[in-house]
Design an enzyme around this catalytic site. Sequence first.
Site, PDB file in Angstrom:
ATOM      1  CE1 TYR A 121      17.800   1.940  64.505  1.00 42.04           C
ATOM      2  CE2 TYR A 121      15.888   2.843  63.367  1.00 42.04           C
ATOM      3  CZ  TYR A 121      17.140   2.248  63.334  1.00 42.04           C
ATOM      4  OH  TYR A 121      17.725   1.976  62.129  1.00 42.04           O
TER       5      TYR A 121
ATOM      6  CG  HIS B  33      21.817   5.486  66.008  1.00 43.34           C
ATOM      7  ND1 HIS B  33      20.469   5.303  65.795  1.00 43.34           N
ATOM      8  CD2 HIS B  33      22.357   5.666  64.785  1.00 43.34           C
ATOM      9  CE1 HIS B  33      20.210   5.349  64.489  1.00 43.34           C
ATOM     10  NE2 HIS B  33      21.340   5.559  63.851  1.00 43.34           N
TER      11      HIS B  33
ATOM     12  CG  ASN C  11      18.411   7.948  62.639  1.00 42.36           C
ATOM     13  OD1 ASN C  11      17.503   7.451  63.298  1.00 42.36           O
ATOM     14  ND2 ASN C  11      18.889   7.394  61.574  1.00 42.36           N
TER      15      ASN C  11
HETATM   16  C1  LIG Z   1      26.652   3.313  59.255  1.00 47.23           C
HETATM   17  C2  LIG Z   1      26.078   4.401  60.101  1.00 47.23           C
HETATM   18  C3  LIG Z   1      24.843   4.943  59.747  1.00 47.23           C
HETATM   19  C4  LIG Z   1      24.283   5.958  60.523  1.00 47.23           C
HETATM   20  N1  LIG Z   1      23.118   6.555  60.109  1.00 47.23           N
HETATM   21  C5  LIG Z   1      22.723   7.698  60.711  1.00 47.23           C
HETATM   22  C6  LIG Z   1      21.692   8.495  60.159  1.00 47.23           C
HETATM   23  O1  LIG Z   1      21.122   8.181  59.114  1.00 47.23           O
HETATM   24  N2  LIG Z   1      21.355   9.644  60.799  1.00 47.23           N
HETATM   25  C7  LIG Z   1      21.991  10.039  61.947  1.00 47.23           C
HETATM   26  O2  LIG Z   1      21.637  11.072  62.497  1.00 47.23           O
HETATM   27  N3  LIG Z   1      22.967   9.306  62.487  1.00 47.23           N
HETATM   28  C8  LIG Z   1      23.367   8.170  61.883  1.00 47.23           C
HETATM   29  N4  LIG Z   1      24.437   7.493  62.391  1.00 47.23           N
HETATM   30  C9  LIG Z   1      25.046   7.938  63.659  1.00 47.23           C
HETATM   31  C10 LIG Z   1      25.842   9.237  63.554  1.00 47.23           C
HETATM   32  O3  LIG Z   1      26.605   9.268  62.374  1.00 47.23           O
HETATM   33  C11 LIG Z   1      26.727   9.352  64.791  1.00 47.23           C
HETATM   34  O4  LIG Z   1      25.887   9.316  65.924  1.00 47.23           O
HETATM   35  C12 LIG Z   1      27.534  10.650  64.790  1.00 47.23           C
HETATM   36  O5  LIG Z   1      28.351  10.764  63.657  1.00 47.23           O
HETATM   37  C13 LIG Z   1      28.405  10.737  66.036  1.00 47.23           C
HETATM   38  O6  LIG Z   1      29.012  12.006  66.037  1.00 47.23           O
HETATM   39  P1  LIG Z   1      30.258  12.357  66.961  1.00 47.23           P
HETATM   40  O7  LIG Z   1      30.617  13.764  66.687  1.00 47.23           O
HETATM   41  O8  LIG Z   1      29.932  11.960  68.345  1.00 47.23           O
HETATM   42  O9  LIG Z   1      31.423  11.363  66.511  1.00 47.23           O
HETATM   43  P2  LIG Z   1      31.890  10.757  65.108  1.00 47.23           P
HETATM   44  O10 LIG Z   1      30.960  11.114  64.014  1.00 47.23           O
HETATM   45  O11 LIG Z   1      32.185   9.329  65.363  1.00 47.23           O
HETATM   46  O12 LIG Z   1      33.245  11.541  64.821  1.00 47.23           O
HETATM   47  C14 LIG Z   1      34.413  11.336  65.539  1.00 47.23           C
HETATM   48  C15 LIG Z   1      35.599  11.769  64.686  1.00 47.23           C
HETATM   49  O13 LIG Z   1      36.775  11.768  65.482  1.00 47.23           O
HETATM   50  C16 LIG Z   1      37.830  11.167  64.767  1.00 47.23           C
HETATM   51  N5  LIG Z   1      38.768  10.608  65.750  1.00 47.23           N
HETATM   52  C17 LIG Z   1      38.583   9.545  66.562  1.00 47.23           C
HETATM   53  N6  LIG Z   1      39.652   9.356  67.342  1.00 47.23           N
HETATM   54  C18 LIG Z   1      40.531  10.331  67.030  1.00 47.23           C
HETATM   55  C19 LIG Z   1      41.827  10.654  67.506  1.00 47.23           C
HETATM   56  N7  LIG Z   1      42.412   9.928  68.479  1.00 47.23           N
HETATM   57  N8  LIG Z   1      42.477  11.713  66.944  1.00 47.23           N
HETATM   58  C20 LIG Z   1      41.896  12.456  65.955  1.00 47.23           C
HETATM   59  N9  LIG Z   1      40.667  12.184  65.476  1.00 47.23           N
HETATM   60  C21 LIG Z   1      39.988  11.137  66.012  1.00 47.23           C
HETATM   61  C22 LIG Z   1      37.169  10.126  63.904  1.00 47.23           C
HETATM   62  O14 LIG Z   1      37.983   9.787  62.797  1.00 47.23           O
HETATM   63  C23 LIG Z   1      35.880  10.839  63.512  1.00 47.23           C
HETATM   64  O15 LIG Z   1      36.065  11.623  62.359  1.00 47.23           O
HETATM   65  C24 LIG Z   1      24.981   6.431  61.664  1.00 47.23           C
HETATM   66  C25 LIG Z   1      26.221   5.886  62.016  1.00 47.23           C
HETATM   67  C26 LIG Z   1      26.777   4.886  61.230  1.00 47.23           C
HETATM   68  C27 LIG Z   1      28.120   4.343  61.633  1.00 47.23           C
END
Ligand SMILES: Cc1cc2nc3c(=O)[nH]c(=O)nc-3n(C[C@H](O)[C@H](O)[C@H](O)COP(=O)(O)OP(=O)(O)OC[C@H]3O[C@@H](n4cnc5c(N)ncnc54)[C@H](O)[C@@H]3O)c2cc1C
Length: 574
Positions: A425, A507, A555
Site C-alpha cells: 500500500y 481506504h 489502515n
Molecule cells: C472491506 C473493507 C475492509 C477494510 N479494512 C480495514 C482494516 O482492516 N483496517 C482499517 O483501519 N480500515 C479498513 N478499512 C477502511 C475503514 O473501514 C474506513 O477507512 C473507515 O471506516 C472510514 O471511516 P469514516 O468514519 O470516514 O466513514 P465510514 O466508516 O464509511 O462511515 C460512514 C457512515 O455514514 C453512514 N452514512 C452515509 N451516508 C449517510 C447519510 N446520508 N445519512 C446517514 N448516514 C449516512 C454510513 O452508513 C456509514 O455508517 C476497510 C474498509 C472496507 C470497506
Amino acid sequence: MHSLSKWAVLSALATWLQLSIAAPAEHQPRAAAASCNLSNKETWDYIVVGSGPGGLTMADRLSEAGHKVLLLEKGPPSTGRWGGTMKAPWLQNTNLTRFDVPGLCNQIWADRNGIACTDYDQLAGCVLGGGVAINSGLYWKPHPDDWNMSFPPGWKDDDMKTAVDKVFTRLPGTMYPSRDGKLYLPQGYNMLSAGLTQGGWKSIDANVQNDQRNRTFSHTIYYFADGERHGPLATYLVTANARKNFAFWTGAGVKRVVRTGSKVTGVEVECGGSSGVINVTPNTGRVIVSAGTFGSAKILWRSGIGPTDVLNTVKSSSDGSSMISSDQWINLPVGYNLYDHVGTDLEVAHSSVVNYDFYGAWSRPIQSDSQLYLNSRSGILAQSAPNFGPMFWDIVTPADGINRHFHWQARVEGSRSTSMTLTQYLGTGSVSRGRLTINNQLKTIVSQSPYLNDANDKAAVIQGVQNLRDALSKVSGLTWVRPTASQTSTAFVNSIPSNPGSRNSNHWIGTNRMGADDGRVSGGKAVVDLNTKVYGTDNLFVVDASIFPGHITSNPTAAILAVAEQAAIKILAL
Ligand SMILES: Cc1cc2nc3c(=O)[nH]c(=O)nc-3n(C[C@H](O)[C@H](O)[C@H](O)COP(=O)(O)OP(=O)(O)OC[C@H]3O[C@@H](n4cnc5c(N)ncnc54)[C@H](O)[C@@H]3O)c2cc1C
Ligand SMILES: *[C@@H]1O[C@H](CO)[C@@H](O)[C@H](O)[C@H]1NC(C)=O
Ligand SMILES: *[C@@H]1O[C@H](CO)[C@@H](O)[C@H](O)[C@H]1NC(C)=O
Ligand SMILES: *[C@@H]1O[C@H](CO)[C@@H](O)[C@H](O)[C@H]1NC(C)=O
Ligand SMILES: *[C@@H]1O[C@H](CO)[C@@H](O)[C@H](O)[C@H]1NC(C)=O
C-alpha cells in the site's frame, strides 16, 4: 450440553408449538438503537450524521461534554450488542452476528447485500459502524510523518499526541485476537518473518516503535478484543449510549442539511419512506457530517456546497425542485483530492503455508473450530480472516526527493493452497489524486482514478516491489507466483491497470480536504478549515476520512479515530 444448544432445542420446540417465548437475557441485544422518528420535534445541540469511526467518536465526545446529541445512521444495526440480526447459520440462537466474528470478516466479499451502500460505485459499509462493522480490524499507531507530511498546523505529530493516546487508551489493540492467547496457523507468518529477517529487515514493537517504519515488520495488530470485533462500536458508542443527553437512530438517512445562507438549522431525514426535518438548537446548534469519503461529499453537494458542475448535476436530478437556490450555493472543491492506498498484490507460495477455508466457515464450519469459538471465543475463527501474516514497512525516496511510505499486509490466500498474497500500500508521500463526482441518479462516481498518475509515485511502487523481492530472495523453497521470477518489477507494476478495479484498497480519503487555504478563493484547495468547519458556513462541520489532506501509512481506522478526537477538542473550544 451447554446452554446455547439447550436454548436451540427450546427455541425449535417453541416454533413447533407456535409459541412465542422471549429469548433468555444473554441472547438479547444489550441495547438497541431507536428507529427514526420524524414526529419527534426535539432540537439537538449537535446532530452527527453517520456512525463510522469518525461519527462514533464525535457522538461520544460531544455528549460527554454535556451537549444534547443525536446520531443519525442510515443503515441497520450491525453487531449483536446493538440488535443486529445478520448471522451465519451456526450463530443462530447466540448474541453474535456475522459482524462480531473476526473469522467471518471475509464474508463481505461473498455477500454484501443489505450491508454495502448502493449509491456509490465503490464498496463502503452502510450499517451501524460503517467501515468498522465490516472491515478486517487491522489497526496500529500512525507514523509521525503521517501527520507531519500532509496535515496542516494544529494537526502535526506534536499536536496529535494527546488524541492518539486517547484512542490507544480506549482501544489498545492486540496481536493475539484469540482469547486463549495463541496464534492459529502461524506458518505463513513464520516463513515470511524469517525471510525478512534474513533480508536485513527488523522486527519492531509496532505500537511503540511507530517511528521505525523502514524495512521493519511486526505481527499484525487488530482492534479486536475478547475474541470479538469490539472496536469503536463496543467502546465509544457504549459510553455515549449510557448518557441521557444522547440518542441514536438507525434507518435514518440524511438527504441534506437545511440552511439559510451560511447558517444550518437542521437536517432533512429520510426514513421508512417519509421524510422530515430535525432541527438543531436555535442559534447555538451544530451539524457534524461524518458520512464517510463518499457519503459526506454527497450530503454537501445535495446541500448546495461544491463545485458548480457537480451542483448542476444534482440540480438536474430528482433533487432539483427541492434543492437550495443557486444564489445560495457555496463554491468549494468537494470531491477533488480523492485518494486511496494504491494496492499492488504480489503472490508467493511455500510448502510450509497452511490456509483455511473461511468462506466455508459460513455454512459448514469445522465443528471443533466453531465450538471453540462459541464456547471460549478462541481458535482460528477469532482471527481476522485471512489477515494474519506479518505486516511490514518500507520507505523509498524517488527522484523528486519526497519520501514514499509503504505498508504491506500478508494474507494467507491466493491461487494455490500454499499461497500468500502480499499487498503493498502506498500511503504517506503519494502525490497522485483523483476526483469524485455524482451522476444524475445521485450515485457517487470515481470519475478520475487516483492511482499512480504521478511518475515518481509509480517509480516508488516499482522500487518498493523490488526491495521486497530482494529481501525474500534467499528464502529456500519460495515460489514467486506474481510477479514470476523472470518478470521485472517494472514490467509487473506496469501490467496492472491503475484503476479501482485493480488497485483499490477501500481506504478512501480526501474529498473534503482540511486546510488553511479556503477553497472558495482561487488557488485554495480546502473544504474545511483547521477546526473542521466547512468554509462559508457558521455551524457545519465534517469529521471523517474525507477531511484527510493526504494519506497515512496505516489502515485508516486508528488515524480517523485520532482525527475525530482532535476535532472534538477543537470544536468544543469554539
Ligand atoms: C472491506 C473493507 C475492509 C477494510 N479494512 C480495514 C482494516 O482492516 N483496517 C482499517 O483501519 N480500515 C479498513 N478499512 C477502511 C475503514 O473501514 C474506513 O477507512 C473507515 O471506516 C472510514 O471511516 P469514516 O468514519 O470516514 O466513514 P465510514 O466508516 O464509511 O462511515 C460512514 C457512515 O455514514 C453512514 N452514512 C452515509 N451516508 C449517510 C447519510 N446520508 N445519512 C446517514 N448516514 C449516512 C454510513 O452508513 C456509514 O455508517 C476497510 C474498509 C472496507 C470497506
Ligand atoms: C415518536 O416521537 C413522538 C413525539 O416525541 C412520541 O410521542 C412517540 O412515542 C415516538 N414514537 C416512537 C415509536 O418512539
Ligand atoms: C454475548 O454474550 C456474552 C455473555 O453474556 C458476552 O460476554 C459477549 O460480549 C456478548 N457478545 C455480544 C456481541 O454482544
Ligand atoms: C514533525 O514536525 C514538527 C514541526 O511541525 C517537528 O517539531 C517534529 O520534530 C516532527 N516530528 C518528526 C518525528 O519528524
Ligand atoms: C530507508 O532504509 C534504506 C535502507 O537502509 C535507506 O537507504 C533509506 O535512506 C531509508 N530511508 C529513510 C527515509 O530513512
